[in-house]
Design a protein around this motif. Structure first.
Motif, PDB file in Angstrom:
ATOM      1  N   THR A  93       0.811  -1.225   0.000  1.00 30.68           N
ATOM      2  CA  THR A  93       0.000   0.000   0.000  1.00 30.68           C
ATOM      3  C   THR A  93       0.844   1.274   0.000  1.00 30.68           C
ATOM      4  N   ALA A  94       2.113   1.189   0.316  1.00 30.95           N
ATOM      5  CA  ALA A  94       2.993   2.365   0.268  1.00 30.95           C
ATOM      6  C   ALA A  94       4.415   1.892   0.044  1.00 30.95           C
ATOM      7  N   ARG A  95       5.021   2.403  -1.049  1.00 31.51           N
ATOM      8  CA  ARG A  95       6.398   2.030  -1.354  1.00 31.51           C
ATOM      9  C   ARG A  95       6.965   3.036  -2.335  1.00 31.51           C
ATOM     10  N   GLN A  96       8.185   3.444  -2.119  1.00 29.59           N
ATOM     11  CA  GLN A  96       8.859   4.393  -3.014  1.00 29.59           C
ATOM     12  C   GLN A  96      10.290   3.928  -3.237  1.00 29.59           C
ATOM     13  N   HIS A  97      10.734   4.009  -4.501  1.00 20.86           N
ATOM     14  CA  HIS A  97      12.115   3.597  -4.794  1.00 20.86           C
ATOM     15  C   HIS A  97      13.073   4.737  -4.467  1.00 20.86           C
ATOM     16  N   HIS A  98      14.359   4.425  -4.432  1.00 26.38           N
ATOM     17  CA  HIS A  98      15.382   5.419  -4.150  1.00 26.38           C
ATOM     18  C   HIS A  98      15.554   6.385  -5.337  1.00 26.38           C
ATOM     19  N   SER A  99      16.360   7.412  -5.102  1.00 26.73           N
ATOM     20  CA  SER A  99      16.646   8.366  -6.186  1.00 26.73           C
ATOM     21  C   SER A  99      17.413   7.698  -7.316  1.00 26.73           C
ATOM     22  N   TRP A 100      18.213   6.706  -6.990  1.00 25.75           N
ATOM     23  CA  TRP A 100      18.912   5.927  -8.011  1.00 25.75           C
ATOM     24  C   TRP A 100      18.959   4.470  -7.564  1.00 25.75           C
ATOM     25  N   PRO A 102      20.517   8.472 -20.732  1.00 24.64           N
ATOM     26  CA  PRO A 102      21.838   9.019 -20.394  1.00 24.64           C
ATOM     27  C   PRO A 102      21.694  10.335 -19.610  1.00 24.64           C
ATOM     28  N   ALA A 103      22.567  10.491 -18.684  1.00 25.84           N
ATOM     29  CA  ALA A 103      22.553  11.716 -17.884  1.00 25.84           C
ATOM     30  C   ALA A 103      23.314  12.810 -18.617  1.00 25.84           C
ATOM     31  N   PRO A 104      22.921  14.048 -18.449  1.00 27.40           N
ATOM     32  CA  PRO A 104      23.686  15.149 -19.048  1.00 27.40           C
ATOM     33  C   PRO A 104      25.052  15.255 -18.391  1.00 27.40           C
ATOM     34  N   SER A 105      25.956  15.905 -19.097  1.00 28.27           N
ATOM     35  CA  SER A 105      27.297  16.097 -18.538  1.00 28.27           C
ATOM     36  C   SER A 105      27.193  16.837 -17.218  1.00 28.27           C
ATOM     37  N   PRO A 106      28.102  16.569 -16.308  1.00 31.07           N
ATOM     38  CA  PRO A 106      28.009  17.204 -14.989  1.00 31.07           C
ATOM     39  C   PRO A 106      28.116  18.718 -15.084  1.00 31.07           C
ATOM     40  N   LYS A 107      27.390  19.358 -14.213  1.00 30.87           N
ATOM     41  CA  LYS A 107      27.463  20.815 -14.115  1.00 30.87           C
ATOM     42  C   LYS A 107      28.764  21.156 -13.387  1.00 30.87           C
ATOM     43  N   LYS A 108      29.335  22.294 -13.766  1.00 27.49           N
ATOM     44  CA  LYS A 108      30.576  22.704 -13.121  1.00 27.49           C
ATOM     45  C   LYS A 108      30.337  23.975 -12.312  1.00 27.49           C
ATOM     46  N   THR A 109      30.990  24.032 -11.196  1.00 29.11           N
ATOM     47  CA  THR A 109      30.889  25.204 -10.340  1.00 29.11           C
ATOM     48  C   THR A 109      32.277  25.586  -9.859  1.00 29.11           C
ATOM     49  N   GLU A 110      32.503  26.854  -9.753  1.00 29.86           N
ATOM     50  CA  GLU A 110      33.814  27.315  -9.311  1.00 29.86           C
ATOM     51  C   GLU A 110      33.975  27.125  -7.812  1.00 29.86           C
ATOM     52  N   ASP A 111      35.203  26.736  -7.483  1.00 30.11           N
ATOM     53  CA  ASP A 111      35.525  26.520  -6.066  1.00 30.11           C
ATOM     54  C   ASP A 111      36.817  27.263  -5.743  1.00 30.11           C
ATOM     55  N   LYS A 134      27.774  12.596  -8.068  1.00 31.95           N
ATOM     56  CA  LYS A 134      28.041  11.815  -9.266  1.00 31.95           C
ATOM     57  C   LYS A 134      26.940  11.991 -10.312  1.00 31.95           C
ATOM     58  N   THR A 135      27.323  11.897 -11.565  1.00 37.30           N
ATOM     59  CA  THR A 135      26.367  11.853 -12.665  1.00 37.30           C
ATOM     60  C   THR A 135      25.835  10.424 -12.764  1.00 37.30           C
ATOM     61  N   ARG A 136      24.502  10.311 -12.880  1.00 38.29           N
ATOM     62  CA  ARG A 136      23.905   8.970 -12.892  1.00 38.29           C
ATOM     63  C   ARG A 136      22.887   8.892 -14.025  1.00 38.29           C
ATOM     64  N   ASN A 137      22.940   7.820 -14.756  1.00 39.54           N
ATOM     65  CA  ASN A 137      21.959   7.587 -15.808  1.00 39.54           C
ATOM     66  C   ASN A 137      20.583   7.318 -15.197  1.00 39.54           C
ATOM     67  N   GLY A 138      19.550   7.559 -15.966  1.00 43.15           N
ATOM     68  CA  GLY A 138      18.200   7.226 -15.543  1.00 43.15           C
ATOM     69  C   GLY A 138      17.766   5.912 -16.157  1.00 43.15           C
ATOM     70  N   TYR A 139      16.696   5.306 -15.585  1.00 43.75           N
ATOM     71  CA  TYR A 139      16.242   4.012 -16.081  1.00 43.75           C
ATOM     72  C   TYR A 139      14.720   3.921 -15.969  1.00 43.75           C
ATOM     73  N   TYR A 189      10.577   4.504 -12.511  1.00 39.46           N
ATOM     74  CA  TYR A 189      11.352   5.436 -13.332  1.00 39.46           C
ATOM     75  C   TYR A 189      12.378   6.112 -12.440  1.00 39.46           C
ATOM     76  N   TYR A 190      13.647   5.806 -12.676  1.00 40.72           N
ATOM     77  CA  TYR A 190      14.739   6.467 -11.966  1.00 40.72           C
ATOM     78  C   TYR A 190      15.211   7.626 -12.837  1.00 40.72           C
ATOM     79  N   LYS A 191      15.056   8.832 -12.364  1.00 38.38           N
ATOM     80  CA  LYS A 191      15.433   9.989 -13.158  1.00 38.38           C
ATOM     81  C   LYS A 191      16.942  10.057 -13.346  1.00 38.38           C
ATOM     82  N   PRO A 192      17.388  10.497 -14.522  1.00 37.17           N
ATOM     83  CA  PRO A 192      18.834  10.735 -14.679  1.00 37.17           C
ATOM     84  C   PRO A 192      19.227  11.890 -13.780  1.00 37.17           C
ATOM     85  N   PHE A 193      20.446  11.835 -13.317  1.00 45.38           N
ATOM     86  CA  PHE A 193      20.886  12.852 -12.372  1.00 45.38           C
ATOM     87  C   PHE A 193      22.156  13.512 -12.890  1.00 45.38           C
TER      88      PHE A 193
END
Length: 483
Positions: free
Chosen positions: A320-327, A392-401, A414-419, A443-447
């Motif tokens: 009656t209630a279940r949710q999958h992980h983000s990946w 396929p996941a988009p290329s990783p976003k870059k941020t200045e550090d 990490k960049t992760r493909n969706g399924y 449905y696992y969203k690409p990240f």
């Protein structure tokens, strides 16, 4: 009427009035005010020959009398108890339960205030008496007696208790089996009528033998044993064996171990485990949050809910209630994970069997294991996860550090493909497949990951100072020797 007769009539009326007044004066009750009673209770003692409820109080103060009669009060109440019996069992209707109201306090005052209250005639007659006995009586209402009878009959009457199984937390098998007990029913009105008769006749010594109808359980222990067999199992491998994560997994497995879910009852793992905090004994371990992993109280316990989920699927119970992980999780096939959170997702299912089911859960340093016991299915279920699409996941976003040197990079998330995944149930009987059912789709969203790029300038090397050459010092010229 002449004057003489009128005078006689007036005199007669006056005489009657005087006699009536005298009688009224003699028989008029004289109550004591509360203040007067309080004063006399401190100063008076009981006259010789005074008794209350059969207890001689001669020469005692009011306080001494209270102490002396206390055990007698208790004994009187105890004697006025009606006992109901049936086959060696007994139930008591005490005077207190039946609402008996005794006049001990009133009679103690009446006995103490002899000569101080009441009419003149009463006071004179009491003063002339050598012995005065004040009897103690009680009052009650049918309503109070009926309420007491109702309470006892409710305690007596009960449905039969069916045989049942109890999960065994010790050695000697999974279950402890208990025999059923018969139900009992007695007629409340019949009991009330007999109790009232005993009270009115003052008969408290003879117990009332109850007329009871017994109802036998419909099942047997053998029936229960048929419904406490293995229904399904599931196991997952503990890949990340960090001590805190393993501790949390073992703790959660212990919480759901030996849980009983009744027919039609909904099981909630969050309701059972409560909010996870360090204060409640959970340890910090990695858990998924906002697309990355962070240390959380209870990190890792989703492995237990996931393992339970797979056992529930194979037991053919209603989720009656279940949710999958983000990946996808590394310890189970895609589409077969079940995440839980203190303030978020829960895992729930309903026991759709007509008998209780029992959950047993264990965890070692390398494996989490769940068993479900109940009435065994006449078929078995196998699960299959089918990946229908990889996104396929988009290329990783870059941020200045600014804390990283120029040219250096660090992965923040990490960049992760969706399924897209379909989970099927395959039904087998006697080793032959007879059905295939699509249970659910995930449905696992690409990240899109995040990479930190260093912007901190690399400092130029500091030049070394130039050192000038110093000529060697000249040696002194030796003087020629004379001869």
């Amino acid at each position: 009427m002449n004057k003489k007769n009128r005078s006689r009539l007036i005199l007669g009326v006056l005489a009657v009035l005087l006699l009536a007044g005298a009688a009224l004066f003699l028989f008029l009750d004289r109550p004591l005010a509360d203040e007067e009673k309080a004063r006399l209770k401190k100063t008076l003692t009981y006259r010789p020959g005074i008794s209350v409820g059969g207890v001689d109080l001669s020469g005692l103060t009011y306080q001494q009398a209270l102490e002396l009669i206390e055990p007698v009060r208790e004994e009187m109440q105890a004697e006025q108890t009606i006992t109901l019996t049936y086959e060696g069992q007994s139930w008591e209707l005490t005077a207190q339960k039946m609402g008996f109201d005794y006049n001990w306090d009133e009679q103690l005052e009446n006995a103490l205030f002899v000569g101080y209250q009441g009419s003149l005639v009463t006071r004179w007659s009491q003063s002339a008496a050598s012995d005065l006995a004040f009897d103690v009586t009680f009052t009650y209402t049918e309503e109070s007696v009926r309420a007491a009878v109702h309470d006892v009959v409710e305690e007596i009457n009960h449905d039969p208790v069916e045989p049942y199984a109890e999960p065994n937390m010790g050695s000697g098998g999974k279950f402890i089996y208990h025999e059923g007990t018969p139900g009992m029913k007695t007629d409340e009105n019949e009991v009330f009528t007999e109790v009232m008769s005993r009270i009115q006749n003052g008969d408290y010594a003879t117990p009332i033998a109850l007329k009871v109808t017994r109802t036998q359980p419909t099942g047997t222990v053998e029936d229960v044993k048929e419904c406490t067999k293995l229904v399904s199992t599931a196991a997952t491998e503990i890949i990340d064996d960090s001590p805190n994560r393993v501790y949390n997994i073992k703790k959660m497995a212990g919480i759901i171990n030996a849980q009983v879910v009744q027919p039609g009852e909904e099981f909630s793992i969050n309701a059972l485990a409560g909010i996870r905090t360090e204060a409640s004994g959970w340890k910090l371990a990695p858990g998924i949050e906002n697309g990355t992993t962070t240390d959380q109280p209870g990190g890792g316990i989703c492995q237990v809910s996931t393992t339970l989920y797979n056992a529930v699927l194979k037991a053919d119970l209603k989720v009656t209630a279940r949710q999958h992980h983000s990946w996808p999780s590394a310890y189970v096939a895609m589409g077969r994970d079940a995440t839980i959170s203190s303030y978020g997702p829960d895992f729930k299912f309903i026991n759709t069997q007509k008998n209780p089911i029992y959950i047993f859960a264990y965890a070692s340093n390398s494996q989490c294991y769940v068993e479900i016991y109940g009435k065994p299915l006449d078929y078995s279920i196998k699960l299959e996860s089918v990946v229908t699409e990889t996104i396929p996941a988009p290329s990783p976003k870059k941020t200045e550090d600014p804390t990283l040197d120029v040219g250096k990079q660090s992965t923040v998330s990490k960049t992760r493909n969706g399924y897209r995944v379909e989970v099927y149930k395959y039904y087998y009987r006697n080793g032959v497949q007879f059905d295939k059912v699509l249970d659910h789709q995930d449905y696992y969203k690409p990240f899109q990951g995040l990479v930190a790029v260093g912007t901190k300038p690399t400092p130029s090397p500091t030049p070394k100072p130039t050192v000038s050459a110093t000529p060697p010092a000249s040696s002194p010229t030796p003087s020629p020797s004379g001869g």
